[in-house]
Design a protein around this motif. Structure first.
Motif, PDB file in Angstrom:
ATOM      1  N   ALA A 169       0.890  -1.143   0.029  1.00 52.13           N
ATOM      2  CA  ALA A 169      -0.174  -0.026   0.018  1.00 52.13           C
ATOM      3  C   ALA A 169       0.666   1.322   0.045  1.00 52.13           C
ATOM      4  O   ALA A 169       1.829   1.301   0.561  1.00 52.13           O
ATOM      5  CB  ALA A 169      -0.753  -0.037   1.035  1.00 52.13           C
ATOM      6  N   PRO A 170       0.535   2.363  -0.845  1.00 53.98           N
ATOM      7  CA  PRO A 170      -0.693   2.288  -1.416  1.00 53.98           C
ATOM      8  C   PRO A 170      -0.759   1.915  -2.832  1.00 53.98           C
ATOM      9  O   PRO A 170      -1.653   2.000  -3.483  1.00 53.98           O
ATOM     10  CB  PRO A 170      -1.115   3.859  -1.518  1.00 53.98           C
ATOM     11  CG  PRO A 170       0.551   4.493  -1.616  1.00 53.98           C
ATOM     12  CD  PRO A 170       1.300   3.734  -0.847  1.00 53.98           C
ATOM     13  N   GLY A 171       0.465   1.329  -3.225  1.00 59.06           N
ATOM     14  CA  GLY A 171       0.469   0.780  -4.546  1.00 59.06           C
ATOM     15  C   GLY A 171       1.472   1.062  -5.595  1.00 59.06           C
ATOM     16  O   GLY A 171       1.242   0.431  -6.709  1.00 59.06           O
ATOM     17  N   GLY A 172       2.260   1.941  -5.199  1.00 53.99           N
ATOM     18  CA  GLY A 172       3.498   2.543  -6.266  1.00 53.99           C
ATOM     19  C   GLY A 172       4.258   1.366  -6.898  1.00 53.99           C
ATOM     20  O   GLY A 172       4.346   1.160  -7.946  1.00 53.99           O
ATOM     21  N   TRP A 173       4.725   0.546  -5.969  1.00 57.00           N
ATOM     22  CA  TRP A 173       5.798  -0.596  -6.372  1.00 57.00           C
ATOM     23  C   TRP A 173       4.907  -1.563  -7.209  1.00 57.00           C
ATOM     24  O   TRP A 173       5.263  -1.889  -8.107  1.00 57.00           O
ATOM     25  CB  TRP A 173       6.152  -1.308  -5.157  1.00 57.00           C
ATOM     26  CG  TRP A 173       7.436  -0.830  -4.577  1.00 57.00           C
ATOM     27  CD1 TRP A 173       7.666   0.656  -4.549  1.00 57.00           C
ATOM     28  CD2 TRP A 173       8.762  -1.316  -4.016  1.00 57.00           C
ATOM     29  NE1 TRP A 173       8.911   1.002  -3.945  1.00 57.00           N
ATOM     30  CE2 TRP A 173       9.518  -0.152  -3.571  1.00 57.00           C
ATOM     31  CE3 TRP A 173       8.992  -2.534  -3.863  1.00 57.00           C
ATOM     32  CZ2 TRP A 173      10.636  -0.344  -2.995  1.00 57.00           C
ATOM     33  CZ3 TRP A 173      10.287  -2.846  -3.093  1.00 57.00           C
ATOM     34  CH2 TRP A 173      11.078  -1.713  -2.976  1.00 57.00           C
ATOM     35  N   THR A 174       3.705  -1.868  -6.906  1.00 55.50           N
ATOM     36  CA  THR A 174       2.827  -2.721  -7.482  1.00 55.50           C
ATOM     37  C   THR A 174       2.567  -2.368  -8.921  1.00 55.50           C
ATOM     38  O   THR A 174       2.680  -3.029 -10.054  1.00 55.50           O
ATOM     39  CB  THR A 174       1.438  -3.168  -6.905  1.00 55.50           C
ATOM     40  OG1 THR A 174       1.765  -3.520  -5.579  1.00 55.50           O
ATOM     41  CG2 THR A 174       0.548  -4.145  -7.788  1.00 55.50           C
ATOM     42  N   GLN A 175       2.360  -0.997  -8.972  1.00 54.87           N
ATOM     43  CA  GLN A 175       1.968  -0.217 -10.412  1.00 54.87           C
ATOM     44  C   GLN A 175       3.341  -0.543 -11.241  1.00 54.87           C
ATOM     45  O   GLN A 175       3.252  -0.984 -12.498  1.00 54.87           O
ATOM     46  CB  GLN A 175       1.681   1.194 -10.175  1.00 54.87           C
ATOM     47  CG  GLN A 175       0.319   1.286  -9.570  1.00 54.87           C
ATOM     48  CD  GLN A 175       0.406   2.837  -9.539  1.00 54.87           C
ATOM     49  OE1 GLN A 175       0.828   3.542  -8.739  1.00 54.87           O
ATOM     50  NE2 GLN A 175      -0.625   3.473 -10.256  1.00 54.87           N
ATOM     51  N   VAL A 176       4.399  -0.358 -10.746  1.00 57.20           N
ATOM     52  CA  VAL A 176       5.610  -0.170 -11.509  1.00 57.20           C
ATOM     53  C   VAL A 176       5.987  -1.807 -11.904  1.00 57.20           C
ATOM     54  O   VAL A 176       6.328  -2.024 -12.834  1.00 57.20           O
ATOM     55  CB  VAL A 176       7.003   0.114 -10.568  1.00 57.20           C
ATOM     56  CG1 VAL A 176       8.258  -0.048 -11.318  1.00 57.20           C
ATOM     57  CG2 VAL A 176       6.742   1.690 -10.343  1.00 57.20           C
ATOM     58  N   ALA A 177       5.775  -2.763 -11.032  1.00 59.36           N
ATOM     59  CA  ALA A 177       6.216  -4.248 -11.168  1.00 59.36           C
ATOM     60  C   ALA A 177       5.086  -4.654 -12.396  1.00 59.36           C
ATOM     61  O   ALA A 177       5.743  -5.136 -13.179  1.00 59.36           O
ATOM     62  CB  ALA A 177       5.795  -4.814  -9.979  1.00 59.36           C
ATOM     63  N   ALA A 178       3.923  -4.181 -12.222  1.00 58.07           N
ATOM     64  CA  ALA A 178       2.911  -4.625 -13.073  1.00 58.07           C
ATOM     65  C   ALA A 178       3.216  -4.175 -14.424  1.00 58.07           C
ATOM     66  O   ALA A 178       3.120  -4.728 -15.523  1.00 58.07           O
ATOM     67  CB  ALA A 178       1.540  -4.021 -12.647  1.00 58.07           C
ATOM     68  N   GLU A 179       3.712  -2.988 -14.643  1.00 54.83           N
ATOM     69  CA  GLU A 179       4.036  -2.314 -15.815  1.00 54.83           C
ATOM     70  C   GLU A 179       5.367  -3.070 -16.512  1.00 54.83           C
ATOM     71  O   GLU A 179       5.075  -3.131 -17.501  1.00 54.83           O
ATOM     72  CB  GLU A 179       4.582  -0.831 -15.628  1.00 54.83           C
ATOM     73  CG  GLU A 179       3.709   0.305 -15.757  1.00 54.83           C
ATOM     74  CD  GLU A 179       4.023   1.442 -15.315  1.00 54.83           C
ATOM     75  OE1 GLU A 179       3.108   2.436 -14.923  1.00 54.83           O
ATOM     76  OE2 GLU A 179       5.378   1.894 -15.334  1.00 54.83           O
ATOM     77  N   ARG A 180       6.214  -3.257 -15.625  1.00 51.27           N
ATOM     78  CA  ARG A 180       7.489  -3.745 -16.141  1.00 51.27           C
ATOM     79  C   ARG A 180       7.422  -5.147 -16.528  1.00 51.27           C
ATOM     80  O   ARG A 180       8.323  -5.799 -17.450  1.00 51.27           O
ATOM     81  CB  ARG A 180       8.637  -3.493 -15.142  1.00 51.27           C
ATOM     82  CG  ARG A 180       8.911  -2.209 -15.158  1.00 51.27           C
ATOM     83  CD  ARG A 180      10.294  -1.529 -14.650  1.00 51.27           C
ATOM     84  NE  ARG A 180      10.677  -0.294 -14.912  1.00 51.27           N
ATOM     85  CZ  ARG A 180      11.686   0.408 -14.921  1.00 51.27           C
ATOM     86  NH1 ARG A 180      12.711  -0.208 -14.503  1.00 51.27           N
ATOM     87  NH2 ARG A 180      11.802   1.754 -15.300  1.00 51.27           N
ATOM     88  N   ILE A 181       6.674  -5.932 -15.990  1.00 47.17           N
ATOM     89  CA  ILE A 181       6.369  -7.408 -16.450  1.00 47.17           C
ATOM     90  C   ILE A 181       5.265  -7.577 -17.318  1.00 47.17           C
ATOM     91  O   ILE A 181       4.904  -8.392 -17.802  1.00 47.17           O
ATOM     92  CB  ILE A 181       6.058  -8.331 -15.190  1.00 47.17           C
ATOM     93  CG1 ILE A 181       4.636  -7.996 -14.523  1.00 47.17           C
ATOM     94  CG2 ILE A 181       7.026  -8.234 -14.141  1.00 47.17           C
ATOM     95  CD1 ILE A 181       4.223  -8.966 -13.412  1.00 47.17           C
ATOM     96  N   ASP A 182       4.888  -6.506 -17.784  1.00 45.38           N
ATOM     97  CA  ASP A 182       3.630  -6.340 -18.768  1.00 45.38           C
ATOM     98  C   ASP A 182       2.414  -7.315 -18.323  1.00 45.38           C
ATOM     99  O   ASP A 182       1.943  -7.711 -19.269  1.00 45.38           O
ATOM    100  CB  ASP A 182       4.389  -6.669 -20.095  1.00 45.38           C
ATOM    101  CG  ASP A 182       3.595  -6.368 -21.379  1.00 45.38           C
ATOM    102  OD1 ASP A 182       2.668  -5.487 -21.104  1.00 45.38           O
ATOM    103  OD2 ASP A 182       3.985  -6.812 -22.330  1.00 45.38           O
ATOM    104  N   ALA A 183       2.178  -7.181 -17.113  1.00 44.93           N
ATOM    105  CA  ALA A 183       1.033  -7.887 -16.823  1.00 44.93           C
ATOM    106  C   ALA A 183      -0.292  -7.883 -17.516  1.00 44.93           C
ATOM    107  O   ALA A 183      -1.052  -8.719 -17.183  1.00 44.93           O
ATOM    108  CB  ALA A 183       0.828  -7.668 -15.116  1.00 44.93           C
ATOM    109  N   GLU A 184      -0.480  -6.616 -17.771  1.00 42.04           N
ATOM    110  CA  GLU A 184      -2.012  -6.487 -18.502  1.00 42.04           C
ATOM    111  C   GLU A 184      -1.889  -7.370 -19.819  1.00 42.04           C
ATOM    112  O   GLU A 184      -3.154  -7.847 -20.140  1.00 42.04           O
ATOM    113  CB  GLU A 184      -2.188  -4.825 -18.847  1.00 42.04           C
ATOM    114  CG  GLU A 184      -3.016  -4.326 -17.660  1.00 42.04           C
ATOM    115  CD  GLU A 184      -3.480  -2.743 -17.890  1.00 42.04           C
ATOM    116  OE1 GLU A 184      -4.468  -3.172 -18.332  1.00 42.04           O
ATOM    117  OE2 GLU A 184      -2.757  -1.924 -17.874  1.00 42.04           O
TER     118      GLU A 184
END
Ligand SMILES: C[S@@+](CC[C@H](N)C(=O)[O-])C[C@H]1O[C@@H](n2cnc3c(N)ncnc32)[C@H](O)[C@@H]1O
Length: 240
Positions: A81-96
């Motif tokens: 929380a609040p989610g900054g690292w999760t946002q970066v990790a999701a971007e860099r691993i191309d999770a979407e």
């Protein structure tokens, strides 16, 4: 006393009593804290880029230097929380876009949804937390991140003991879930990881380094442990 003088006295009193603790337990008045936030280029940049915390840049800088996040990876984010690292990790691993890429996060506080991530609410130190996470993870992961920090008590020894307990638990969990050659990246306090933990990590990982990314405030005693090349055996492989 005139109305405006009275108001100034009220403001001055409020300023003295409403204090915010920094990561080192140093107290800042609410006005100084607000000023620091407003003058901080990382806060402005986080706002501009839509990151939920300035901490996002610590992970960006660590990953730019060590290159541990890759498309299609599975990543665990402890204390998300609040989610900054999760946002970066999701971007860099191309999770979407990449069907294999996923981030699994946990925090004491609820985190607003992030595409490509599953976010659990709970205390990672609870006995059942590792199993709850493993159930969602479903198999070995590439990277375990921990930015967990207990709120500063203002007493340096207490804070050190608390963060050491968190990082030890995170390291123990990483050893249970990492794939061979996996990465473990965790926040520790000045002086680096505790000697016993460092000894244990050096047995389990090929390389163990400490790094303080530029986004980590100079007056904060935090630094990051970056362990790469996991050579242990996760419990998922035991089960197979
Ligand atoms: C510095 S913040 C993390 C910031 C986050 N990396 C980001 O980029 O937004 C530290 C977080 O650790 C969490 N935390 C501390 N102790 C925890 C615990 N025992 N279990 C789960 N989360 C914990 C706190 O709730 C807090 O949200």
């Amino acid at each position: 006393m005139s109305q405006s003088k009275k108001w100034k006295t009220v403001q001055a009193k409020r300023d003295k009593t409403v204090r915010v603790k920094t990561a080192r337990g140093r107290k800042l008045s609410s006005t100084r804290w607000l000023q620091r936030q407003l003058n901080d280029p990382y806060v402005q940049e986080a706002h501009r880029k839509g990151y939920r915390s300035r901490a996002a840049f610590k992970l960006i800088e660590l990953d730019d230097r060590f290159e541990f996040l890759k498309p299609g990876q599975k990543v665990v984010d402890l204390g998300c929380a609040p989610g900054g690292w999760t946002q970066v990790a999701a971007e860099r691993i191309d999770a979407e876009k990449n069907p294999n890429g996923h981030v699994i996060g946990i925090d004491l506080q609820e985190v607003e949804e992030i595409p490509g991530a599953t976010l659990l609410v709970g205390d990672f130190m609870d006995n059942d937390a590792p199993d709850r996470l493993k159930e969602v993870i479903g198999g070995p992961v590439d990277v375990v991140l921990s930015d967990m920090a207990a709120s500063a008590s203002g007493h340096p020894q207490t804070d050190h003991i608390r963060i050491t307990a968190l990082v030890e638990a995170a390291a123990y969990f990483a050893e249970e879930v990492l794939k061979p050659n996996g990465w473990f990246v965790a926040k520790v306090l000045a002086g680096g990881a505790d000697a016993d933990l460092l000894k244990q990590l050096k047995l389990q990982f090929q390389t163990v380094r400490h790094a303080k990314p530029p986004a980590s405030r100079k007056d904060s005693s935090e630094t990051y442990l970056v362990a790469s090349g996991f050579r242990g055996k996760n419990t998922f492989s035991d089960a197979s």
